[in-house]
Design an enzyme around this catalytic site. Structure first.
Site, PDB file in Angstrom:
ATOM      1  CG  ASP A 146       1.790  66.328 -26.879  1.00  0.00           C
ATOM      2  OD1 ASP A 146       2.924  66.448 -27.315  1.00  0.00           O
ATOM      3  OD2 ASP A 146       1.435  65.881 -25.773  1.00  0.00           O
ATOM      4  CD  GLU A 191       6.537  67.793 -23.460  1.00  0.00           C
ATOM      5  OE1 GLU A 191       7.508  68.454 -22.574  1.00  0.00           O
ATOM      6  OE2 GLU A 191       5.640  68.545 -23.658  1.00  0.00           O
TER       7      GLU A 191
END
Lengths: 357, 357
Positions: B75, B129
């Site tokens: 991400d 994350e």
């Protein structure tokens, strides 16, 4: 489904105020309250009733030589744990008790019961006064049906503590944009934190000295306040923008343009976007209609600090003043309230004025 | 409908990075990218592939005596006008080029091409994350399938500028609540403006002196930043609350509890709510596995300033370090970029290490 709301204008103005307060009508959602007011007024054959959006206009058509407007907004600011209403002793608490459902209750009662006034009367109940001026119901009405607002004189039953308040201050909203530079918050020194830099804007606001000018004999009091702030990209990002929304309340010796120039000057270090402005109105108590109303109500007039639609009537060529039972100092506060005796007194004085007693 | 995304691990790691960057994968919307990674890895018979939410785990099962993990998150922080990627000279620009799709490209290429590593390898690609730790894909994976993360040593391919970075700083988020008292903005002196009073919080942040402690021989650098601010009720109301969200990055000589105490002490004048905390990890380079990796990669290790999932591996009992081609100073900035040669060099060093050359 609409709530089953019914208003009974034969109740006392205190009871009527409580009933109006308990029908929630935050700006934009006045529908149920407008429905109830319209339905109540349609019961009276001496009134001709027109609906426009969530505004309701009721008129006597008696062929009198003069016509006055009694006007009030039916919306409130957002709920703040202050609904439903409650009575403690001689005081009614709750959202809108002061600003301005007590005034609306007086309008409603007079509209229903004063069947033979000395002047023709137009009762205006309108929406969206507490938000951006382009949404204002009276503005819409003045576009859709200007004839419905024509009159020799207008009274706005905004909270004035039962004293005639002349003119009104203007109001301007602007966005102050503080730039920064994004970075990972674990390495903040690689960026520039826009929220931290907004401290300079807030420090300016905290230190700001507001003017208190005298205009046509009345003392006004300006103010410059942050009414919103926002900034932030994500929980681990040094943000590259923080926007402070300010509201400048300016005395009627300044035009909208002068007010905008002032705000741009105060925040000259940043990008300033004017988002909303409504000019004020000078007191105009020299006007004959206003002067006779002041004499009838008694007391010493003072300056209206909040912006009200007297400015809109002013721009339509209708002299207007503010006069209502609420305490203006309590408007928009959580502990908003009104003395029941003040509502009854306002009703009584205005009834005498309308009937020519 | 899923976008038609296909990844070709036989492309160069530079091309592969560009391809990964161009599949937008802001935290919470990694689905299309996870699909593409999973589909690409399933082509290789030497890998066993498992999908968990938007995480993908691919393992060699060669019966080696030791196993290592190569892990990376897929991400990114929100888009900031930095998509799609573009090459200028020897540099690739775009969101996630540094943090950390260049590292993910190296993982993907090694997973596909290193069919006979000297140790068994677990390649972990995971989601979320860059947001609150409870949404972290590696945390979810460690709950759903802890065996999939078991290993003797782990490398997170977070941006480190191709230098081994030891440990990581902790990260804590807290909300600082500044109270005020509502009033009509035309009579601001009747209330207390919470946004104006938040100036004190921002002034504190601006003046804050961050620690730079040495821990196990590595120099850390703390930071305390506002990452969000919000306040405001309506455009004509003096607001009764302003909330500043701060992010404290703390060196691994402080526990999560000590970090929380510190933030409460700094903002002792206000109500402080800790909303999110993830402890750091001490460098731990004395560990044998870590030391041998450092020797293989060369260079002088330094402290990891950003929080990374080395802390999570640390808590699972797996020694871990950070090592990846991106520049950590560029992570989360609009002008994020990576040198193509750095990605290729990372690939080459890690390929040698895995194959035992």
């Amino acid at each position: 489904m609409l709530p089953d709301v019914k208003l009974d204008p034969s109740a006392s103005v205190g009871e009527l105020t409580a009933r109006l307060v308990d029908v929630e009508s935050v700006s934009g959602s006045e529908g149920p309250l407008a429905d109830a007011i319209e339905a109540a007024l349609r019961e009276y054959p001496h009134l001709s009733v027109v609906r426009d959006g969530n505004a309701v206009v009721a008129r006597t058509e008696l062929g009198r030589s003069r016509r006055v407007v009694l006007a009030g907004h039916i919306d409130t600011v957002p709920v703040a744990g202050n609904l439903p209403s409650k009575v403690e002793g001689d005081v009614l608490y709750g959202l809108g008790t002061s600003d301005m459902k007590s005034g609306v209750a007086v309008q409603l009662k007079l509209a229903a019961e004063v069947t033979a006034p000395a002047v023709d009367v137009t009762y205006v109940f309108y929406d969206c006064e507490e938000v951006e001026s382009e949404r204002n119901g009276l503005l819409r009405l003045s576009g859709n049906n200007p004839a419905s607002l024509a009159a020799d004189f207008a009274v706005l039953l905004e909270p004035t503590g039962s004293v005639v308040e002349g003119g009104c201050q203007g109001t301007l909203r602007a966005e102050i944009r503080v730039p920064g530079e994004r970075a990972h918050s674990a390495r903040a020194w690689m960026g520039r934190n826009a929220i931290h830099e907004a401290a300079a804007v807030l420090n300016l606001l905290t230190a700001y000295q507001a003017r208190q000018p005298e205009v046509d004999g009345l003392r006004y009091r300006e103010g410059l306040n942050a009414v919103g702030i926002s900034g932030g990209v994500a929980g681990n990002v040094v943000p590259d923008e923080c926007v402070v929304t300010v509201n400048y309340r300016f005395a009627p010796d300044r035009s909208s343009e002068q007010a905008a120039d002032h705000v741009r000057e105060v925040f000259a270090a940043w990008q300033v976007t004017i988002t909303d402005v409504a000019g004020g109105a000078r007191p105009g108590l020299g006007n004959q209609a206003a002067a006779s109303f002041v004499a009838a109500m008694g007391g010493t007039p003072r300056a209206k600090l909040g912006w009200t639609d007297v400015a809109r009537f002013d721009s339509l060529g209708v002299p207007a003043v503010n006069y209502g039972p609420g305490d203006p100092a309590l408007a928009h506060s959580r502990r908003e309230h009104v003395a029941l005796v003040a509502i009854a007194e306002c009703e009584s004085r205005m009834r005498s004025w309308l009937t020519g007693d």
